[in-house]
Design a protein around this motif. Structure first.
Motif, PDB file in Angstrom:
ATOM      1  N   ILE A  81       0.840  -1.202   0.000  1.00 38.17           N
ATOM      2  CA  ILE A  81       0.000   0.000   0.000  1.00 38.17           C
ATOM      3  C   ILE A  81       0.870   1.246   0.000  1.00 38.17           C
ATOM      4  O   ILE A  81       0.697   2.149  -0.820  1.00 38.17           O
ATOM      5  CB  ILE A  81      -0.959  -0.016   1.216  1.00 38.17           C
ATOM      6  CG1 ILE A  81      -2.035  -1.089   1.009  1.00 38.17           C
ATOM      7  CG2 ILE A  81      -1.580   1.356   1.451  1.00 38.17           C
ATOM      8  CD1 ILE A  81      -2.862  -1.392   2.247  1.00 38.17           C
ATOM      9  N   SER A 107      -7.792   7.695  -0.928  1.00 44.91           N
ATOM     10  CA  SER A 107      -7.714   6.245  -0.735  1.00 44.91           C
ATOM     11  C   SER A 107      -8.048   5.882   0.699  1.00 44.91           C
ATOM     12  O   SER A 107      -7.783   6.647   1.623  1.00 44.91           O
ATOM     13  CB  SER A 107      -6.301   5.730  -1.025  1.00 44.91           C
ATOM     14  OG  SER A 107      -5.896   6.054  -2.312  1.00 44.91           O
ATOM     15  N   ASN A 108      -8.618   4.714   0.855  1.00 46.97           N
ATOM     16  CA  ASN A 108      -9.016   4.263   2.171  1.00 46.97           C
ATOM     17  C   ASN A 108      -8.812   2.751   2.246  1.00 46.97           C
ATOM     18  O   ASN A 108      -9.456   2.003   1.519  1.00 46.97           O
ATOM     19  CB  ASN A 108     -10.502   4.626   2.347  1.00 46.97           C
ATOM     20  CG  ASN A 108     -10.902   4.587   3.792  1.00 46.97           C
ATOM     21  OD1 ASN A 108     -10.965   3.516   4.373  1.00 46.97           O
ATOM     22  ND2 ASN A 108     -11.146   5.751   4.376  1.00 46.97           N
ATOM     23  N   TYR A 109      -7.897   2.327   3.109  1.00 45.55           N
ATOM     24  CA  TYR A 109      -7.598   0.903   3.218  1.00 45.55           C
ATOM     25  C   TYR A 109      -7.923   0.450   4.625  1.00 45.55           C
ATOM     26  O   TYR A 109      -7.386   0.991   5.581  1.00 45.55           O
ATOM     27  CB  TYR A 109      -6.121   0.623   2.941  1.00 45.55           C
ATOM     28  CG  TYR A 109      -5.673   1.129   1.607  1.00 45.55           C
ATOM     29  CD1 TYR A 109      -5.728   0.312   0.486  1.00 45.55           C
ATOM     30  CD2 TYR A 109      -5.222   2.436   1.450  1.00 45.55           C
ATOM     31  CE1 TYR A 109      -5.339   0.776  -0.750  1.00 45.55           C
ATOM     32  CE2 TYR A 109      -4.834   2.913   0.216  1.00 45.55           C
ATOM     33  CZ  TYR A 109      -4.901   2.083  -0.886  1.00 45.55           C
ATOM     34  OH  TYR A 109      -4.524   2.555  -2.104  1.00 45.55           O
ATOM     35  N   SER A 110      -8.772  -0.536   4.734  1.00 46.59           N
ATOM     36  CA  SER A 110      -9.092  -1.093   6.033  1.00 46.59           C
ATOM     37  C   SER A 110      -8.515  -2.502   6.089  1.00 46.59           C
ATOM     38  O   SER A 110      -8.908  -3.369   5.317  1.00 46.59           O
ATOM     39  CB  SER A 110     -10.618  -1.095   6.186  1.00 46.59           C
ATOM     40  OG  SER A 110     -10.992  -1.913   7.246  1.00 46.59           O
ATOM     41  N   LEU A 111      -7.543  -2.690   6.963  1.00 49.41           N
ATOM     42  CA  LEU A 111      -6.889  -4.000   7.039  1.00 49.41           C
ATOM     43  C   LEU A 111      -7.180  -4.655   8.384  1.00 49.41           C
ATOM     44  O   LEU A 111      -7.085  -4.005   9.430  1.00 49.41           O
ATOM     45  CB  LEU A 111      -5.369  -3.858   6.903  1.00 49.41           C
ATOM     46  CG  LEU A 111      -4.794  -3.348   5.588  1.00 49.41           C
ATOM     47  CD1 LEU A 111      -3.269  -3.290   5.672  1.00 49.41           C
ATOM     48  CD2 LEU A 111      -5.207  -4.247   4.425  1.00 49.41           C
ATOM     49  N   ASN A 112      -7.520  -5.937   8.341  1.00 54.00           N
ATOM     50  CA  ASN A 112      -7.652  -6.693   9.589  1.00 54.00           C
ATOM     51  C   ASN A 112      -6.283  -6.773  10.259  1.00 54.00           C
ATOM     52  O   ASN A 112      -5.266  -6.882   9.584  1.00 54.00           O
ATOM     53  CB  ASN A 112      -8.167  -8.100   9.304  1.00 54.00           C
ATOM     54  CG  ASN A 112      -9.507  -8.070   8.590  1.00 54.00           C
ATOM     55  OD1 ASN A 112     -10.268  -7.106   8.722  1.00 54.00           O
ATOM     56  ND2 ASN A 112      -9.784  -9.104   7.814  1.00 54.00           N
TER      57      ASN A 112
END
Lengths: 373, 373
Positions: A81, A107-112
């Motif tokens: 990313i 941008s928008n990243y949601s990660l566990n």
């Protein structure tokens, strides 16, 4: 945990610790990078249980800290990313204790995330016996020896380099039992403690790859089961190989019947061409013979043909010789020298071949010949 | 056969024909390169029975010809030898009909040769129906389409590109049945003959890689079972795929409900970031949705997390849309455009997506959407 940080600063530090991430690892959490944000700054840690790398980003290099805390993020994804983003800053926020959101204006990243409590506790403390070395020197010493380590797991101790510090002398030895590389230097930045370590070749290679400024200082901390290097804002820790490294001093002869002096590049290039016929690694044999004022290298294969190369040389001592050896070993040994010329020392055709810049050269390469009759 | 030749000239020509050498070949002699020396010059030929490449070195570029003749030399070794030598010239001499000696003042290579009589006889004659094309244009046309060919041997005809010439129109089509790339251009250097060929993707790729000067001319000769290209001093021949290539004209709709215009780079980079979560190739799905004045790209994975990317766009026609597709296919399609912006054409969420620079663009990319519900 919530912060805003310059993307390049974070990426550079993640790239460094990311070297400890293994692609072959089956324990899920050690695919993660541990973020620990305090009021002092951000610690990033990655490990494969063999190597641990920790990088510290100080408070001044972080744009905003809204709340401190810890989180373990999947290393491959956070690296991908940050590499692909083009924004100047990124916001990172932990949410609900189970995910992290990395965002920029578009941008928008949601990660566990992994559970921080499951991350291995790795002791990386230092002690008072630090040994200080110049980064560039240390890198050179490692690169001049490490290639001679064994790749065979059946000789575990020989898969590492033996690093010894006795007083103001540092000695580095690697051998796979068919060849040996040894560098011995005096250094002025003395430590108070003698050291005798065997560091896995892969690990020490990863460490020297991190060195991007040869002028800086490295601090080395030796323990019974680990070695810790401090370089810039990085801590690099490696496990050690247990056991008594063989004493190699007796393997190196002190008297020689024959000594030739050759130009390193010329000898290397001729060897490189002579290696063309070597199809299989273990058939990689070249013969060297002095004929009048030329050294003749020959290599042959019944199926393919025959190669003959001539190079100039100078006889320092002794008589004609005919000897055979692994072209791969000879080329790797020659590559370790920085000078223009080297001496090659022989004691007949079945005793070890030694290569040094001169009789007092601090770098020594030893190669066992191969019997061809 | 005995000659002296400039090493660089010979190496450059051997490198070109060497592209036809296969590493997987089990017929020994086609690992060889055929040297045919006559008073006119030296012909070099290599083949893997699929591709044949012949290069001609004219008399003026050969320093000395002592005797003419033919010989088949192991390609890999002669290439390795010439690459690693540093002398200006090399002498090549056939000896006893079973070996060849390559020599310089300090090197001597004796290679066993193959029997010239065993080398396959390959017809590479031309005819009078040459079609002339500019090399750079042809390379562009191939590169803009060939990536869309199928890699599945179960659809043999789709592993090739369909090249059609009708009057002054050249059309190139590739499809793997999930996407399609089509380029159609008018060209002035007309041929007298209509052409309809299916050329294996690997072969045409090898040919366009040989093109190092876009300004030069290519001559194309089409036969029922082969196609021959003439470029500089090279002949490149490829086998053809047999069968009737599917008619793809009916697949491309002419009316569209919705048309968006986007910046190619911006769209590509957002897609590249959205692809980060795609771990497996076949799970490589991104959704695109228009929300107010932004296009939103989303991609998600239950195990890893969720990605959202926003880009600017302009509505040329129609209304909001929500559609999903392969991110790999979309990125490859976008890479084929040279302009700054493209139109994307939609007919709802299950009909093909079309991409063109504008309504009259000579390059068309079609991608089938993926149902995600």
């Amino acid at each position: 945990m919530k912060l805003k940080i310059n993307r390049n600063i974070l990426l550079e530090n993640l790239n460094n610790v990311g070297r400890a991430l293994s692609t072959r690892n089956i324990i899920p959490i050690i695919n993660g990078i541990l973020f620990e944000l305090s009021e002092e700054g951000l610690n990033l840690t990655a490990t494969d249980n063999e190597i641990t790398i920790r990088s510290f980003i100080k408070r001044e290099d972080i744009k905003e800290i809204e709340s401190t805390g810890s989180v373990v993020i999947y290393g491959r994804f956070i690296l991908d990313i940050l590499r692909k983003l083009s924004s100047e800053d990124v916001d990172i926020e932990e949410i609900d204790g189970c995910k992290v959101v990395i965002s920029t204006p578009t941008s928008n990243y949601s990660l566990n995330t992994f559970n921080v409590m499951d991350y291995p506790i790795i002791k990386m403390d230092t002690n008072e016996d630090s040994i200080k070395l110049t980064a560039g020197n240390f890198k050179e010493i490692v690169n001049q020896t490490v290639f001679a380590t064994s790749t065979q797991e059946s000789k575990p101790l020989l898969t590492g380099i033996n690093l010894k510090i006795i007083g103001d002398r540092l000695e580095c030895v690697a051998t796979d039992s068919y060849r040996l590389a040894k560098k011995s230097v005096l250094f002025s930045l003395m430590g108070s403690k003698n050291v005798n370590l065997v560091i896995p070749a892969r690990n020490i290679n990863e460490f020297v790859k991190l060195i991007d400024n040869d002028e800086l200082e490295i601090e080395l901390y030796a323990f019974s089961n680990r070695v810790l290097f401090k370089y810039e804002n990085l801590l690099f820790q490696s496990s050690l190989l247990n056991g008594t490294y063989p004493n190699t001093d007796t393997l190196v002869p002190t008297d020689f019947e024959t000594i030739y002096r050759v130009n390193v590049n010329e000898f290397y290039n001729a060897m490189d061409r002579a290696s063309i016929l070597a199809q299989a690694k273990d058939k990689n044999i070249v013969s060297l013979e002095s004929k009048g004022n030329k050294l003749v290298l020959t290599s042959s294969s019944v199926e393919i043909g025959k190669i003959e190369e001539e190079i100039d040389y100078e006889t320092v001592k002794g008589d004609n010789i005919r000897i055979s050896f692994s072209v791969k070993y000879m080329m790797e040994a020659l590559r370790s020298f920085t000078g223009k010329e080297v001496n090659i020392y022989f004691n007949g055709e079945i005793k070890p071949i030694i290569i040094r810049e001169n009789d007092n050269g601090d770098l020594l390469q030893l190669i066992l010949p191969i019997k061809t009759y």
